[in-house]
Design an enzyme around this catalytic site. Sequence first.
Site, short mmCIF file in Angstrom:
data_model
loop_
_atom_site.label_atom_id
_atom_site.label_comp_id
_atom_site.label_asym_id
_atom_site.label_seq_id
_atom_site.Cartn_x
_atom_site.Cartn_y
_atom_site.Cartn_z
N CYS A 267 -0.41 -1.93 3.66
CA CYS A 267 -0.23 -3.39 3.62
C CYS A 267 0.48 -3.71 2.31
CB CYS A 267 -1.57 -4.11 3.70
SG CYS A 267 -2.59 -3.65 5.12
N ALA A 268 1.72 -3.28 2.19
CA ALA A 268 2.43 -3.27 0.90
C ALA A 268 2.76 -4.65 0.38
CB ALA A 268 3.70 -2.43 1.02
N GLY B 253 4.89 -5.40 -2.82
CA GLY B 253 5.18 -4.09 -3.37
C GLY B 253 4.64 -3.79 -4.76
N GLY B 254 3.74 -4.61 -5.29
CA GLY B 254 3.22 -4.37 -6.63
C GLY B 254 2.50 -3.04 -6.77
N LYS B 255 1.60 -2.75 -5.84
CA LYS B 255 0.87 -1.48 -5.91
C LYS B 255 1.77 -0.32 -5.49
CE LYS B 255 -3.63 -3.65 -5.14
NZ LYS B 255 -3.10 -5.04 -4.95
N ASP C 294 4.37 -3.00 6.22
CA ASP C 294 3.80 -4.33 6.31
C ASP C 294 4.28 -4.97 7.60
OD1 ASP C 294 2.33 -6.15 3.98
OD2 ASP C 294 3.24 -7.33 5.57
N ASP D 3 -4.63 -2.06 1.39
CA ASP D 3 -4.92 -3.26 0.59
C ASP D 3 -4.97 -4.41 1.59
OD1 ASP D 3 -5.25 -5.11 -1.39
OD2 ASP D 3 -3.18 -5.06 -2.08
N CYS E 265 -8.79 -8.10 -2.57
CA CYS E 265 -8.95 -8.96 -3.75
C CYS E 265 -9.99 -10.02 -3.42
CB CYS E 265 -7.62 -9.57 -4.19
SG CYS E 265 -6.72 -10.45 -2.90
#
Length: 441
Positions: free
Chosen positions: A244-245, A248-250, A268, A315, A368
């Site tokens: 679940c990009a 793209g931070g992770k 995604d 994520d 989160c």
Amino acid sequence: MTPAARLQATLDLMYEVDGVARPADAVVAAWFRARRYIGDRDRVHIADLLYALLRHHARIAWWLAKHGRPDVPRNRLLAWLALDGRTTPDQVHVLFNGGKFAPAVLRDHERALVAKLQGCAIDHPAMPDEVRFECPSWAAEPLRRRFRDSFGREMAALLTAAPLDLRVNPLKSTREAMLRALRDFGLKAEAARMAPYGIRVKERPSLASLPMLRSGEVEIQDEGSQLVAMLVDARPGERVVDFCAGAGGKTLAIAAQMANKGHVMACDVLANRLKRAAERFRRAGLHNIETKPLASETDRWVKRHKGGFDRVLVDAPCSGTGTWRRNPDARWRPLGAGLDHLLPLQASILASAARLVKPGGRLVYATCSMLPEENEEQVAAFLAAHPAFQVVPLRAAAPQLTGSAHPDHLSLTPARHDTDGFFAAVMQRNAEALSEEPSAE
């Protein structure tokens, strides 16, 4: 800009935020892009005032209702100026002068509202806890169950302003070099407490003025998010999926862990977000990432690549309760179809992504959120249905984090760790045959 013009700009921006369903940060960014003539100091002032209003949304609405005034942006702004205590009624009258770029002159009922609220504290003993803590009713019970005696402390921490955290790209620079560069710009910057590539900036600089962001030497990323990516523990040469990009931070952090060696699939269901993420990947100098839009969590691509990856990060889409101090408007936006929709979707995404993990490989489930239903309970249900997977204790997955989390999973909160609220559990597939796993289709 004059102080009056700043107030009018904030009022204009409040109407923009109220008028669309998009997150406030996206609305603010687009609004400022369309007004490049607004200087950096004015932007900071306007944004700070807007976010103060968002963080006090329920309490301001309570005061307006108490005095029989409608909850509209102009009344909200007037109420906040009075309740904040830093602006006298006479100063409010001067600022709302009807001049060029200034708010319209106060009407009699507005003058009365300011006078009634002057000297009042924003919190009032008669406020229900949900109002005082700015907590929507759907989240109050699960958060009380999660935090028990610490509920008030955790809710209070969510009402503070979020820090600016950066992650250094180790392919382009070092944390020490970036700390020096930021300090040379006159910024108060220090190494993050837990994330090895993290930097916390103690001020609110204009991000457009930081060349290291444009060059890809650093990325904006909360320290908690950095720790979730670190838990993936991707090694050079491995095959990894960020299921679940999103933006793209992770993915960026994972690919950097791998020193540009191996292969990262950024997946995604939102193809446009992946397109925007691809530009971030190029700027960071990462060429071991491939983007893959999916039709759904059970896309045929998953079945074709069953058991093909060393590491899989899920994520999952979630309620976002852990990001409320960063995105204060999110607590009041409709939660789609609600938890009744989110919970089965998370379970389906996790079960489907698990098929990609090879024997001996690892699966990381993260949110989160700070709600047990989205975190511990999801992991427990998954493990009960998928006996080929076992939890990897945090002391084995990330020994350096054991002092900051539950023994079996990462559990971060703003009050305890000064990060966004994050949950992450690491699971490992044993050597059993893939065919023994239940199908997600």
